[in-house]
Design an enzyme around this catalytic site. Structure first.
Site, short mmCIF file in Angstrom:
data_model
loop_
_atom_site.label_atom_id
_atom_site.label_comp_id
_atom_site.label_asym_id
_atom_site.label_seq_id
_atom_site.Cartn_x
_atom_site.Cartn_y
_atom_site.Cartn_z
N CYS A 134 -14.68 -25.58 10.13
CA CYS A 134 -13.50 -24.97 9.79
C CYS A 134 -12.42 -26.02 9.55
CB CYS A 134 -13.16 -23.82 10.70
SG CYS A 134 -11.38 -23.07 10.14
N ASP A 186 0.89 -0.97 -0.21
CA ASP A 186 -0.04 0.07 -0.05
C ASP A 186 0.91 1.21 -0.11
OD1 ASP A 186 -2.21 1.54 0.08
OD2 ASP A 186 -2.78 0.88 2.20
N CYS A 229 -9.16 -25.29 9.73
CA CYS A 229 -7.76 -24.62 10.09
C CYS A 229 -7.00 -25.20 11.24
CB CYS A 229 -8.05 -23.14 10.48
SG CYS A 229 -8.52 -22.78 11.99
N ASP A 245 -8.33 -6.68 1.04
CA ASP A 245 -7.65 -6.65 2.07
C ASP A 245 -8.35 -6.28 3.10
OD1 ASP A 245 -6.87 -3.94 1.18
OD2 ASP A 245 -5.91 -3.82 3.06
N HIS A 286 -7.09 -18.61 12.90
CA HIS A 286 -8.57 -19.16 12.54
C HIS A 286 -9.17 -17.90 11.80
CE1 HIS A 286 -12.60 -20.51 12.73
NE2 HIS A 286 -12.99 -19.35 13.04
N CYS A 308 -8.75 -25.19 14.66
CA CYS A 308 -10.09 -26.03 14.78
C CYS A 308 -9.85 -27.34 14.76
CB CYS A 308 -11.28 -25.45 13.69
SG CYS A 308 -11.87 -23.76 14.08
#
Lengths: 381, 381
Positions: free
Chosen positions: B313, B97, B315, B275, B344, B318
């Site tokens: 989930c 950015d 991930c 983003d 997560h 999890c």
């Protein structure tokens, strides 16, 4: 292999010149290659390091703390959720410290009698009773593989009268721990109770304490009350008075120790297991263990240094990041700084143990000890 | 595949009922499947998440920030150490950015003229000049794949006079960015300059800004000045006025947005890239994204809940930890709480994008949008 089916110490090699030994401690959650360093996860988390990273960097057994987990979340919660292994997502061996050390370290909040110790909670100030029976009950509910007896660590290891009283009390408390332990089933699988000898800086009291503790046939024994502020020579003499006299067919654990120098000193006397908060605490304080000693990553000196923390290190941090990057994370207050430095430091301790194990097997332990201690002496001179 | 050899947008599928499109943005550091969420690593670190974990949870492209890295460690340091990819240990695509958003968000520290913006450093209060030329110089030295033009984000998107002035300035600054960019080589490999359209909440100004920005043939375009405090309907109309008019053969990036609702709204208009700091910021504040909305893990409600944060989930958090354990980490102030919740939450955003991509390919995007937005509406009603 000796002892029960669930816990045993296997001797693999010994050093011809010292008491150092290379072994393997078998537990229901897997083996621990010794000498071993156990990272400290006081509140059921090794600060900043996920269990999968612990596995990657070679952690086999981790600690948790009875007193702190009793306060939060409470052993009833941990037990209801399947015990400590499941609760913290760590399927390897776990050891719970008994809270005896907190009686020492939080002594301004504690009153000790023969019955037990009443601490003020660090959370809300409420009184918390720890005694041999309550500690065993908590450790049973938490469900670690190895649970430590409740001992009395004297506040001044050089005050003979105080040490003598605390050591005697430790023995009487061990009797109560063993009796209470044997009267109960474990809700979360087999557990090994380890006894702890005290005796402060006094060789005769250490010897007497070893005799009293090994009178109980337990799967392992610990040396407590060491590294509580005394000088290194006192540590050495306390360990030398105790470790060689502990049974050769059981693991020997030196509690709360400590530094690479201490490891070599104690392994030379036949110690197998170690724990200490230093690698993670120093990591959060932006310090890294390296072969040239501990370095402070906030130092301007590293601002443009593209080298890893330790060129010899195989940890995921040293494989990926430079000193300059980690310094940047430190100076900008990024949480990844403490995470990365903790990972590296724990791996540094594990690598030190791996090198010791290989050296004991290869007959080069004394040479390794001289090399490492010589390098440390040169950089701190 | 169009554009240069280094950067191209490949269209894979379109939605028959909306402007949603499934594509792939090719960069020198690998492809980005779109629609995509890009985690924000302001100071060259996605807070609390190591790059290897980012890879595991499906991050393809990450952000870093020109203004913050200019202050610390300085683009000269990053460049000397091989550029941003090597510095932060992330070998995938990176976008920087431009600092234009900091001119907006730090407006109490900023003075803007036609020449550029002078900000007070958040580190030491020293003046920092950001203008089209200095920003391109910094971004060249940092070496991200995609570098954003320096734009002027108006402080009030509903004040027409202010928006008109800032939008005109954004166009003049883009001219200077493009000229300066084309006059230079990149020290760290090919880079793509993206232009940013402004226009606030005004449809006609948005359309006019799109025309001015796409007059430059650039490898991608962004919609800026959205989600700066205005209501969702204003966001929707700004996106609808801009996104469909950006070239179909280039990636379209909606900056700083936002929430699952915003994603569906913008993807429906043909936006590809997003983003936002929310998944990591909310993670550090102990909040988790779940199908029943955002939950606060400090709540007593989760104290004995053995379920994962989100049963659907995949991930690593999890897979391994319960809500009760994460609550314990939160209430005891353990740093792993923020780490686990950030992991997560970022994965939650990536999974949302994966589901959108699959739905666009499968012709079920509108059904997915109704399902997700309906569930959110029910839980927030």
């Amino acid at each position: 292999m000796t002892l029960s089916d669930d816990f045993s110490y296997e001797l693999i090699a010994t050093c011809a010149e010292t008491g150092a030994r290379r072994g393997r401690f078998h537990t229901p959650h897997g083996p621990v290659d010794t000498p071993a360093f156990m990272p400290v996860g006081t509140k059921a988390t090794v600060k900043g390091i996920t269990p999968d990273v612990l596995e990657v960097i070679g952690s086999q057994m981790v600690l948790a703390n009875t007193y702190h987990l009793h306060l939060r979340p409470g052993e009833d919660v941990v037990s209801e959720l399947g015990g400590l292994h499941r609760f913290m997502g760590w399927n390897g061996p776990i050891l719970t410290d008994s809270g005896g050390f907190q009686v020492f370290s939080l002594k301004h909040l504690t009153k000790v009698t023969e019955h037990g110790a009443v601490l003020r909670s660090v959370v809300d100030g409420d009184p918390v009773l720890l005694n041999p029976e309550s500690v065993i009950d908590i450790e049973r509910a938490l469900g670690a593989d190895v649970i430590m007896a409740f001992d009395h660590c004297p506040s001044d290891p050089t005050n003979r009268a105080e040490v003598e009283a605390a050591t005697g009390r430790t023995h009487r408390w061990l009797d109560r721990c063993v009796e209470h332990f044997r009267s109960q089933d474990s809700p979360h699988g087999p557990q090994a109770l380890f006894g702890i000898c005290q005796g402060g800086a006094f060789e005769d009291l250490r010897r007497r304490s070893v005799d009293a503790v090994v009178a109980h046939d337990l799967p392992g024994y610990a040396i407590g009350g060491v590294s509580v502020g005394e000088d290194r020579e006192s540590v050495r003499s306390a360990v030398a008075a105790a470790a060689p006299h502990l049974p050769a067919d059981k693991p020997r654990y030196l509690m709360g120790v400590g530094t690479p120098q201490d490891f070599f000193l104690a392994v030379s006397e036949g110690v197998d297991l170690f724990d200490c908060v230093t690698p993670t605490r120093h990591g959060r304080n932006h310090q890294a263990y390296t072969p040239i000693g501990r370095i402070n990553l906030r130092n301007q000196r590293w601002a443009r240094d593209g080298a890893p923390l330790d060129g010899d290190c195989d940890c995921p941090v040293c494989q990926r990041f430079s000193r300059a990057y980690i310094r940047h994370l430190c100076t900008t207050g990024e949480m990844l700084a403490g995470v990365l430095l903790s990972i590296h430091n724990v791996r540094y301790f594990h690598r030190m143990m791996e090198r010791m194990r290989a050296a004991i097997e290869g007959g080069t332990f004394v040479a390794l000890r001289e090399e490492i201690l010589g390098a440390i002496q040169r950089t701190t001179a």
